[in-house]
Structures are given as C-alpha cells and as structure tokens.
Design an enzyme around this catalytic site. Structure first.
Site, PDB file in Angstrom:
ATOM      1  N   ASP A   3      -7.722  -4.225  -7.364  1.00  0.00           N
ATOM      2  CA  ASP A   3      -7.303  -3.865  -6.016  1.00  0.00           C
ATOM      3  C   ASP A   3      -8.502  -3.333  -5.219  1.00  0.00           C
ATOM      4  OD1 ASP A   3      -6.302  -1.721  -3.956  1.00  0.00           O
ATOM      5  OD2 ASP A   3      -4.563  -2.972  -4.388  1.00  0.00           O
ATOM      6  N   HIS A  47      -6.293  -6.252  -1.252  1.00  0.00           N
ATOM      7  CA  HIS A  47      -5.354  -5.134  -1.177  1.00  0.00           C
ATOM      8  C   HIS A  47      -4.230  -5.571  -0.249  1.00  0.00           C
ATOM      9  CE1 HIS A  47      -3.841  -1.050  -1.222  1.00  0.00           C
ATOM     10  NE2 HIS A  47      -3.881  -0.997   0.096  1.00  0.00           N
ATOM     11  N   SER A  99       0.836  -1.198   0.000  1.00  0.00           N
ATOM     12  CA  SER A  99       0.000   0.000   0.000  1.00  0.00           C
ATOM     13  C   SER A  99       0.874   1.253   0.000  1.00  0.00           C
ATOM     14  CB  SER A  99      -0.949  -0.032   1.206  1.00  0.00           C
ATOM     15  OG  SER A  99      -1.972   0.925   1.073  1.00  0.00           O
TER      16      SER A  99
END
Length: 347
Positions: free
Chosen positions: A232, A299, A181
């Site tokens: 995602d 994610h 991330s």
C-alpha cells in the site's frame, strides 16, 4: 471540387451517431452527482468539524437494481491534533466542512456504467462524504469553543444512514457498505451497525479498501471483503519509511519511483509485504470473508480504474469488481493473494 459518393450522407450520419454516443458515454461516466446537505441533522448535533451539516451524493438505481443499495464512504485520513482538525475546516476538499465540498464524480464501484461496474452499476449508489476526521467514530458532546471544533462523526454516520433509510434504503434486498482509506476503516468499524438497520431478509455485507486494521476484524460479525495491496503506497510512505524513520532520505526516491529502489530497499519492502500477508492471513478465517490482496503500488483501488481494468491487478484472472461481485452474491469464496509478483509494481 470534391465528388460525393451516393453513401456520403449515410456515412456522415453514422459518424455523427458514433461521436454522439461516445460523448454521451463520456458525460455519463464523468458527470458529477448533486450534493445533498442534511440541514435537519444539525438539531441532532450531527455536524462536521466546523459545525456545518453532513452531506452525501446519491445516484438513483434503475432496472433490476432499484431495490439494491451501495453506500461508499469517502476517505481522507484522520486529524490527530487540534491544529490538524482546525486546518481541515479550510480545506477545499471539504474534509472538515460541507460548506467547501465539491461535487465528486462517481467512478469505479460507484460508476453507473456496466462495463466498468458490472455488479453494482444500476444500484442506488451513495457517496457518504467525510468531514469529521475520525472515520465517523467521535461523539463528544462538548464543543471546543476556542477552536470551533465539533467531534461528532458517529452522529454524522447515523444521520446519513437514517436519511437514506427514509428515502427507500429500508426496503433494500441487498445492501453493501464500502469505503477506501479512512473510509475503508470506517466500513469495518461500522459494518455491524450498518447491518443492524436492515431486516433479517436483506443481504448485507461490507468492503474495506486500503483500510485494513487486524485488531478490529475478529469482533465484526457481518461478512467483510478486504481489498488491499501488500505494498500500500500510503502505508509505505507514511508508516514504513517516514521522514522520522528515514532521516537521511534514502527511501525518498524509492517511494516516489519504484525504478529508483535499490536491491536492499526492495528487500525491505518484501519484508513489509511478508509481515502484512502474515497478519491478514491470520485474521481472515471464515469462509464468509473475502480478500483480494495484490502487489500494486497503490492506495485505494475500488474507486479508480483498477476496479475493473488493468490486467496487471487481476488475481485468478478476475478483476477486483468481479471478485467482489462473486463474493457478494455467494457465487464463490474469493480469498486470493498475489503470489506471482514478489516486488511492488505499477498497475
């Protein structure tokens, strides 16, 4: 009265041994790693949003991995307003203050279990804790005294890496910078800087998980491996179908549960995937770069079970862990995109 067979004692011992081994493996897999606070960094101005010192977690390597180093950068988004950054200082996750950081477990790419992390399990593994709200890019000398905010992320990155170099990383034979991330973006942005700390004889590469930004990639010289889903989950929820772009909430159920998606919504998601694949394919040009683009509705996958499990997330019959390992050690070029699954799916 129960009649005991001659082998009852042996069977009992074997059972106890199996239970102990299982418990030990569970403890080794789930035990947290001590948090290290770099108090000396404060004098250099390398501090979190609230002015507290930076921190990291370190699990020492062993066996033939003692001279190899993996630094994984924690994710956690950005704070893009003063109020957001102020709020981070009080989060229990410690995303703005080392005073509130819990000790996090080492899983996935940070695991010390060979079965879960075949290529990096015995390396020196470091969890770089995230507390500046800008993927370690900010470097503002002036302090926001009204809100007691320090924007010093770039200094925090330097302070942690320099600390690691002083405790043995300078002698690394192999070094890998990774992150997910906001940490995945940081692993791209700081890839060349990280590489510059080492001697030319050290193999240095970077892995970005769920942090792909196309405009940055062409300017990075160090080899990078992109791990990303074409669907995602964070991007779908926060960039593609936001509350602003979907005021009537038509995508709300779909985002929460793929089984609730209509045919029209799935078509829109497929268009999102096509745009993403076109972008990533235009950037990944060099054979030195790698990519693992699946269609899991997820994610961050490197620090979870999808790193080395879940057959539904494999590409070319390889897990993410195997693909990254082969690429890092130059066993083969791995640039794979999931073309089997058109729709997003759970992994």
């Amino acid at each position: 009265m129960v009649k005991l067979t001659p082998n009852w004692y042996l069977n009992l011992r074997c059972t106890l041994v199996i239970i102990c081994v299982m418990l030990l493996e569970k403890i080794q897999t789930s035990s947290a790693v001590k948090l290290t606070i770099i108090e000396s960094a404060v004098a250099k101005g390398a501090v979190c949003l609230d002015g507290s010192p930076p921190a990291y977690q370190f699990d020492k390597g062993f066996g033939n991995g003692v001279n190899n180093w993996l630094v994984h950068i924690q994710g956690g988004g950005w704070c893009d307003t003063t109020n957001d950054c102020v709020a981070r200082k009080t989060l229990i996750h410690g995303l703005g203050s080392s005073k509130l950081m819990p000790e996090l477990n080492f899983t996935g790419i940070l695991s010390n279990q060979q079965a879960q992390n075949p290529n990096f399990y015995n390396w020196n593994r470091v969890y770089m804790r995230y507390c500046d709200g800008s993927s370690f890019t900010s470097d503002v000398e002036k302090v926001d005294r009204d809100n007691n905010l320090y924007y010093r992320g770039a200094r925090v990155f330097n302070a942690i890496v320099e600390e690691l170099m002083s405790i043995g990383m300078k002698d690394a034979q192999n070094a890998l910078l990774s992150g997910c991330s906001a940490g995945g973006l940081a692993s791209i942005l700081h890839c060349d800087k990280f590489h510059a700390y080492f001697s030319p004889s050290t193999r240095v590469k970077c892995v970005s998980d769920a942090g792909f930004f196309p405009h940055v990639m062409p300017h990075i010289n160090t080899p990078i491996f992109i791990v990303n889903s074409a669907y995602d989950k964070w991007q779908i929820s926060n960039m593609f179908a936001t509350n602003e772009s979907d005021p009537n909430g038509k995508f709300t159920k779909c985002k929460k549960d793929l089984n609730e998606c209509s045919t029209t919504q799935l078509k829109r998601l497929q268009d999102f995937r096509s745009d993403f694949l076109g972008t990533v394919s235009s950037v990944i040009k060099s054979s030195a770069e790698g990519m693992f683009i699946n269609t899991c509705y997820a994610h961050c996958q490197t620090d979870k079970a999808t790193w080395f499990a879940k057959a539904t997330s494999k590409l070319d019959d390889k897990t993410i862990a195997e693909a990254v390992g082969d690429w890092f050690y130059d066993k083969n070029k791995f640039q794979k995109i999931d073309t089997e699954h058109v729709d997003p799916h759970y992994c």
